[in-house]
Motif scaffolding. Structure first.
Motif, mmCIF file in Angstrom:
data_model
loop_
_atom_site.group_PDB
_atom_site.id
_atom_site.type_symbol
_atom_site.label_atom_id
_atom_site.label_comp_id
_atom_site.label_asym_id
_atom_site.label_seq_id
_atom_site.Cartn_x
_atom_site.Cartn_y
_atom_site.Cartn_z
ATOM 1 N N GLN A 700 2.181 -6.151 1.657
ATOM 2 C CA GLN A 700 2.126 -4.849 3.111
ATOM 3 C C GLN A 700 2.618 -3.681 1.165
ATOM 4 O OE1 GLN A 700 5.170 -4.667 5.520
ATOM 5 N NE2 GLN A 700 6.506 -3.617 4.712
ATOM 6 N N ASP A 701 2.995 -4.344 -0.231
ATOM 7 C CA ASP A 701 2.504 -4.082 -1.076
ATOM 8 C C ASP A 701 1.451 -3.441 -1.537
ATOM 9 O OD1 ASP A 701 5.592 -4.080 -3.436
ATOM 10 O OD2 ASP A 701 5.630 -5.668 -0.937
ATOM 11 N N MET A 702 0.439 -4.486 -0.807
ATOM 12 C CA MET A 702 -1.236 -4.195 -1.697
ATOM 13 C C MET A 702 -1.939 -2.954 -0.689
ATOM 14 S SD MET A 702 -3.018 -7.461 -2.188
ATOM 15 C CE MET A 702 -4.472 -7.022 -1.155
ATOM 16 N N LEU A 703 -0.981 -3.064 0.727
ATOM 17 C CA LEU A 703 -1.642 -2.443 1.472
ATOM 18 C C LEU A 703 -1.202 0.072 0.718
ATOM 19 C CD1 LEU A 703 -2.740 -0.689 4.803
ATOM 20 C CD2 LEU A 703 -0.811 -1.835 5.469
ATOM 21 N N THR A 704 0.146 -0.684 0.701
ATOM 22 C CA THR A 704 0.889 0.920 0.426
ATOM 23 C C THR A 704 0.159 0.965 -0.983
ATOM 24 O OG1 THR A 704 2.633 -0.126 1.857
ATOM 25 C CG2 THR A 704 3.490 1.958 0.214
ATOM 26 N N LEU A 705 0.149 0.476 -1.808
ATOM 27 C CA LEU A 705 -0.714 1.044 -2.859
ATOM 28 C C LEU A 705 -2.138 1.293 -2.920
ATOM 29 C CD1 LEU A 705 1.164 -1.559 -5.549
ATOM 30 C CD2 LEU A 705 0.880 0.818 -5.517
ATOM 31 N N GLN A 706 -2.361 0.521 -1.393
ATOM 32 C CA GLN A 706 -3.940 1.337 -1.480
ATOM 33 C C GLN A 706 -3.674 2.530 -1.080
ATOM 34 O OE1 GLN A 706 -5.353 0.264 1.960
ATOM 35 N NE2 GLN A 706 -7.418 0.558 2.156
ATOM 36 N N ILE A 707 -3.160 2.532 -0.088
ATOM 37 C CA ILE A 707 -2.968 4.257 0.552
ATOM 38 C C ILE A 707 -2.783 5.226 -0.691
ATOM 39 C CG2 ILE A 707 -2.117 5.456 2.389
ATOM 40 C CD1 ILE A 707 -3.523 2.862 3.623
ATOM 41 N N LEU A 708 -1.703 4.590 -1.119
ATOM 42 C CA LEU A 708 -1.646 5.805 -2.289
ATOM 43 C C LEU A 708 -2.598 5.445 -2.949
ATOM 44 C CD1 LEU A 708 2.409 4.204 -3.881
ATOM 45 C CD2 LEU A 708 1.903 6.246 -2.868
ATOM 46 N N ARG A 709 -3.322 5.016 -2.679
ATOM 47 C CA ARG A 709 -4.704 5.287 -3.932
ATOM 48 C C ARG A 709 -5.493 6.288 -3.145
ATOM 49 N NH1 ARG A 709 -5.582 0.165 -4.746
ATOM 50 N NH2 ARG A 709 -4.016 0.181 -6.599
ATOM 51 N N LEU A 710 -5.431 5.227 -2.081
ATOM 52 C CA LEU A 710 -6.728 7.065 -1.398
ATOM 53 C C LEU A 710 -5.950 7.763 -1.268
ATOM 54 C CD1 LEU A 710 -8.810 7.112 1.131
ATOM 55 C CD2 LEU A 710 -7.244 6.737 2.669
ATOM 56 N N MET A 711 -4.451 8.490 -1.409
ATOM 57 C CA MET A 711 -3.587 10.091 -0.851
ATOM 58 C C MET A 711 -4.572 10.319 -2.481
ATOM 59 S SD MET A 711 -0.025 9.130 0.807
ATOM 60 C CE MET A 711 -0.075 9.241 2.183
ATOM 61 N N ASP A 712 -4.301 9.726 -3.148
ATOM 62 C CA ASP A 712 -5.175 10.311 -5.242
ATOM 63 C C ASP A 712 -5.897 10.701 -5.286
ATOM 64 O OD1 ASP A 712 -3.944 10.972 -7.461
ATOM 65 O OD2 ASP A 712 -5.155 9.585 -8.122
ATOM 66 N N LEU A 713 -6.728 9.960 -3.985
ATOM 67 C CA LEU A 713 -8.582 10.544 -4.400
ATOM 68 C C LEU A 713 -8.871 11.929 -3.312
ATOM 69 C CD1 LEU A 713 -11.558 9.438 -4.813
ATOM 70 C CD2 LEU A 713 -11.161 8.565 -2.294
ATOM 71 N N LEU A 714 -8.024 11.819 -2.095
ATOM 72 C CA LEU A 714 -7.751 12.779 -1.058
ATOM 73 C C LEU A 714 -7.260 14.141 -2.149
ATOM 74 C CD1 LEU A 714 -7.400 11.263 2.408
ATOM 75 C CD2 LEU A 714 -9.399 11.768 0.745
ATOM 76 N N TRP A 715 -5.958 13.969 -2.643
ATOM 77 C CA TRP A 715 -5.635 15.514 -3.694
ATOM 78 C C TRP A 715 -6.997 15.813 -4.556
ATOM 79 C CZ3 TRP A 715 -0.810 12.224 -4.041
ATOM 80 C CH2 TRP A 715 -0.016 12.512 -2.192
ATOM 81 N N LYS A 716 -7.762 14.867 -5.054
ATOM 82 C CA LYS A 716 -8.275 15.101 -6.143
ATOM 83 C C LYS A 716 -9.536 15.654 -5.832
ATOM 84 C CE LYS A 716 -6.490 11.241 -9.573
ATOM 85 N NZ LYS A 716 -7.152 9.963 -10.538
ATOM 86 N N GLU A 717 -10.227 15.492 -4.779
ATOM 87 C CA GLU A 717 -11.244 16.072 -3.743
ATOM 88 C C GLU A 717 -10.655 17.043 -3.478
ATOM 89 O OE1 GLU A 717 -12.005 13.934 -0.498
ATOM 90 O OE2 GLU A 717 -13.379 11.831 -1.475
#
Length: 958
Positions: A700-717
């Motif tokens: 569950q931590d892996m999933l949450t951190l993956q989504i945080l990583r994706l959010m970071d990517l979308l914000w940077k885009e």
């Protein structure tokens, strides 16, 4: 630590055997080897003479002499792969399953060809193939191993009866689709005679509850409380009820194809016999290729006297099976299905179509369901290949165009298209009514031209119980525009099981770069659970890309191996792991080193747990003795050698050179995680820390951190960098894994406690955090740190609100000396906030305390400009995530069968829809977020009270 002791026994045994008369029949003694059962209950072949007994760790002091079945080099490779994946290959050899044998044979051939190509490469070519930078957007992944569409054609060459081509009307759309398909897959074999296909069979689908026991209960003594092999929930002792029924449903994805069939009630203590036929209201000719039979066994109990005389149904067991086998042949004959006894929440009709089609391997403790599927013909009945499927359609594209023109010219034409546009803009969780499905199907060509990303909604509108509609959909799919990889991910959900739909989706994924593929690899591995057959487009795609890029191969290996203990996927994942290892032999030693290192860390952790139990009465004595034992263990040559000079499982590009034993420790929490510090040569002498956890599920931590990583990517885009810290986290086994230590960081709790002599008052000291940053930064660096804090605080406020992250006490929020704030420990997500005595402990949408605002405003109460910028960052970030709301819903939906404790049904994902205000306009959504923002400010005092209680408890423990 005596080396190769068992080989002394081997030579001793050889000398003793020479005195027996049949000794010459043994042949060359080099053709034999020892085998043992190791601590993981896996048969391990002792092939490598350099291994120590302490590394082998046999379960009991007994070795078995076995005959080598192949050459030494091949045997050694098999042994290494078996140890590496955690499942001996002889276990796969022993499986009497033709599908397993065929898959292994194909993968062996492909892997052999792959390794032959690798051997011919130059060093530069090999480096480019295994560690290639992204030179072009397409990722450049070879597609030589993805020829999966010929499988149906190869599986349908049996001669049974004539197929009347004169009954089929060939239309322009069919010709166009067939031409495109044949261009990709090549013509089918010539000279094929007439076939009997399932689409020509008009019999009703049925199965027989025969005169043998349909259900066999195991005695209560075998049903003791234990962990469920599939869902990980406790198995409850079942008292055999007086009356038992069986319900059977025919599904395509989650769609019920016809009314479920229900058996009569049966009474008995351990065996129940029905001896009757259950019939479905669907002809065999209308069965989709991926249809599955789902069974539920349940008890029928009378209600309490005060209530009506109707009866209650209590589920006991469930099991699923495919109607067609992996070759496309309709299943017939007697089948024994060993069921599962752990039920997901809120099962419709008590059936579990999303559950595995694998039967329970723990047959001794499983309810056995015996069924008989009748023969409809003396010859096997096969699902037709693609060209035959297309030829069944009798609807011309011109007819659909004519209907579309009528709608356009009619009074309601514009209205229909406005309605269609509104439907297509809905989120993936929105349900479609029958009228809407009919409209989408009628305007399917308009969908293709104007809303190609709406393909999932079209697929949900197909009547999969009508083979004409199936054929028309397949033809349309061949000319459907290619979707972006992000949109195509939704097509891999369980709702879309059709083989050609999933092949289309995988075709879209081929446009992913290696970096983007790594971003979604976690979901793609979980989606393999939805694949009913081992040889599928997704499996080949993942293997192909993994063998072309070692970074992808590394994480594919660990995502698969970490779930090898789950019986529902154990065989499937072991087959994929074996195929990867055979095609990536140079990578085996690298991975083997990591597996051995994790085994050593687990031993140290178990030693510490044992020490803390023995010395539980004296905490000081416990800490001293256990820490000393840990250090002594880590300094031993066996541990030092294994734990040094290995590639980090968290990041394979990082080489962990040597342990800094003096800085290693264990953490004071229930599972006693290890805090391991490495000296890293590649970081200029800086240390690098990792946390090893044994006893906690990190997925569950892996999933949450993956989504945080994706959010970071979308914000940077969108040109918004909110300084997110998505640290590394990797599950490596059953409730075990690694977490990256973020350097130069401390928890809010520690920062507050350091600044106050009284734990109860520490949480209310609003200057503590700002003073800590001032100590770490001076001059211009302080202003930079405050800006970092402001941006990161905005990012995590939005992220934790959208994901519904709970348990946000002051030890779960950290700050780096550079100013970046970040959250850790994601044991509660999707709005599962903690409560005590029925009272919610967390009453705010997200954490925004006055000491945070004090830092953002640079310690100046009236600095409204800085706070206004912070609020603007939050609103921008929220609107960017809203625009990608469908992607977040899709990624969580693809994880539904992973067995995460707080993600078990679609209702859990509903939280995302509500937090992102999907279905509302941007203005409405922004208004909702602003209300939540004000609420977080207004109720921040409750957070302080919660933190105060946490600090007091923490201070008392220390």
């Amino acid at each position: 630590y005596l080396s190769s002791l068992f080989f002394y026994f081997y030579h001793y045994l050889t000398r003793q055997a020479q005195s027996y008369p049949l000794f010459p029949s043994l042949g060359e003694m080099e053709g034999h080897m020892f085998e043992c059962v190791n601590q993981a209950a896996v048969h391990e072949e002792l092939e490598d003479e350099t291994r120590r007994l302490c590394d082998v760790r046999p379960f009991c002091p007994m070795l078995k002499l076995v005959t080598r079945s192949c050459g030494r080099a091949e045997r050694l490779l098999d042994s290494k792969i078996g140890v590496l994946i955690g499942k001996g290959l002889h276990e796969l050899d022993a499986l009497q399953d033709q599908e397993v044998k065929d898959f292994r044979s194909k993968m062996f051939r492909i892997s052999e060809e792959k390794m032959q190509r690798v051997q011919l490469m130059t060093w530069s070519e090999w480096l480019q193939a295994c560690f290639s930078p992204q030179l072009e957007p397409g990722g450049g992944a070879p597609t030589t191993t993805d020829g999966v569409n010929n499988k149906q054609a190869e599986a349908s060459l049996k001669v049974t009866m004539h197929f009347d081509q004169s009954q089929v009307t060939t239309v322009s759309l069919m010709e166009q689709a067939l031409r495109k398909w044949l261009t990709t897959h090549g013509p089918e074999e010539e000279g094929r005679q007439a076939e009997q296909y399932v689409l020509r069979v008009s019999d009703k689908l049925e199965f027989l509850c025969g005169d043998h026991p349909l259900i066999q209960y195991k005695s209560a003594e075998h049903c003791s409380l234990s962990q469920s092999p599939y869902y990980g929930e406790p198995l409850v002792v079942v008292v055999v009820p007086p009356q038992v029924q069986v319900r059977a449903g025919l599904f395509h994805g989650t769609e019920l194809l016809c009314k479920p069939a229900v058996s009569s009630e049966s009474s008995g203590r351990s065996e129940h016999v029905w001896n009757r036929t259950l019939e479905f209201d669907i002809t065999v000719s209308d069965l989709p290729r991926m249809a599955r039979l789902c069974f539920a066994v349940y008890a029928v109990m009378d209600k309490v006297k005060k209530q009506k005389s109707t009866k209650n149904h209590y589920p006991i067991a469930w099991v699923n099976t495919m109607v067609f086998d992996y070759k496309g042949q309709l299943k017939t004959g007697d089948i024994i299905l060993h069921s599962w006894s752990s039920f997901p929440d809120e099962l419709e009709e008590m059936l579990n179509p999303i559950g595995t089609i694998q039967t329970n391997p723990y047959t001794e403790n499983a309810t056995a369901l015996h069924i008989h599927l009748p023969d409809y013909n003396p010859h096997p009945i096969l699902f037709p290949p693609f060209d035959k499927l297309l030829s069944i359609s009798t609807t011309d594209m011109d007819v659909c165009d004519l209907l579309l023109q009528i709608l356009e010219k009619g009074r309601g034409g514009k209205k229909f298209h406005i309605e269609l546009k509104e439907i297509m803009e809905r989120d993936p969780l929105s349900q479609l009514c029958e009228n809407e499905k009919d409209l989408i199907w009628t305007l399917r060509y308009d969908c293709m031209e104007n809303f190609p990303q709406s393909l999932p909604k079209l697929l949900l509108s197909v009547k999969w119980s009508k083979h004409e509609d199936m054929a028309q959909l397949q033809a349309l799919l061949q000319i459907w525009p290619k979707l972006s990889p992000r949109d195509a991910l939704e097509l891999l959900d369980f709702n879309y099981p059709d083989q050609y739909v999933r092949e289309y989706a995988v075709g879209c994924l081929r446009d992913m770069s290696d970096e983007e593929l790594s971003q979604y690899l976690l979901q793609l591995v979980q989606v393999l659970r939805y694949e009913p057959y081992y040889d599928c487009a997704l499996t080949r795609f993942l293997l192909n890309r993994a063998q072309c890029n070692r970074n992808i191969g590394h994480f594919l290996f660990w995502h698969l191996r970490s779930e090898m203990h789950m019986p529902a996927v154990s065989v499937q994942f072991s087959l994929i792991l074996e195929a990867y290892c055979r095609g990536s032999i140079p990578h085996i030693e690298v991975l083997k080193k990591q597996v051995e290192a994790l085994s050593k860390l687990k031993s140290v952790n178990e030693l510490i747990k044992l020490g803390t139990i023995k010395n539980a009465r004296s905490k000081t004595k416990e800490a001293m003795l256990t820490k000393e034992a840990m250090m002594t263990c880590l300094r031993q040559s066996g541990y030092t050698e294994t734990l040094s000079d290995l590639h980090s499982p968290l990041n394979p590009s990082v080489l962990l050179s040597g342990i800094n034993v003096e800085k290693c420790r264990y953490m004071d929490s229930k599972m006693k995680p290890l805090w391991i510090v490495y000296n890293n040569k590649l970081l200029g002498g800086d240390t690098l820390g990792i946390i090893f956890k044994n006893g906690d599920d990190l997925r569950q931590d892996m999933l949450t951190l993956q989504i945080l990583r994706l959010m970071d990517l979308l914000w940077k885009e969108a040109n918004l960098d909110l300084r997110i810290v998505p640290y590394g986290c990797l599950a490596t086994g059953d409730r075990s894994g690694l977490i990256e230590v973020v350097s130069s960081a401390d928890t809010i709790a520690n920062i507050q406690l350091t600044s106050s002599n009284v734990a109860a008052a520490a949480a209310f000291n609003k200057d503590a955090l700002l003073n800590w940053l001032k100590e770490k930064n001076s001059g211009d660096a302080l202003e930079k740190a405050i800006e970092e804090f402001t941006l990161s605080c905005a990012g995590y406020c939005v992220a934790t609100y959208v994901l519904g992250i709970g348990d946000r006490h002051s030890d779960n929020i950290m700050v780096r000396s550079t100013g970046q704030l970040f959250h850790i420990d994601f044991g509660h997500i999707l709005g599962n906030f903690k409560s005590k005595f029925g009272i919610k402990r967390e009453r705010v949408p997200f954490i925004l305390t006055h000491d945070f605002i004090h830092v953002i405003q640079q310690g100046k109460t009236g600095n409204t400009e800085k706070f206004g910028s912070f609020r603007n960052y939050c609103e921008q970030a929220y609107l960017i995530l809203r625009r990608n709301g469908n992607l977040f819903i899709t990624l969580f939906a693809l994880m539904l069968t992973a067995g995460l404790p707080e993600l078990t049904s679609v209702k859990d994902i509903q939280y995302l829809k509500d937090s992102l205000a999907l279905g509302k306009t941007d203005d409405e959504a922004l208004k909702q977020f602003r209300q939540k923002f004000d609420e977080a400010l207004r109720e921040s005092w409750t957070t302080k009270v919660n933190w105060m209680a946490h600090n007091v408890v923490k201070d008392n423990r220390s």
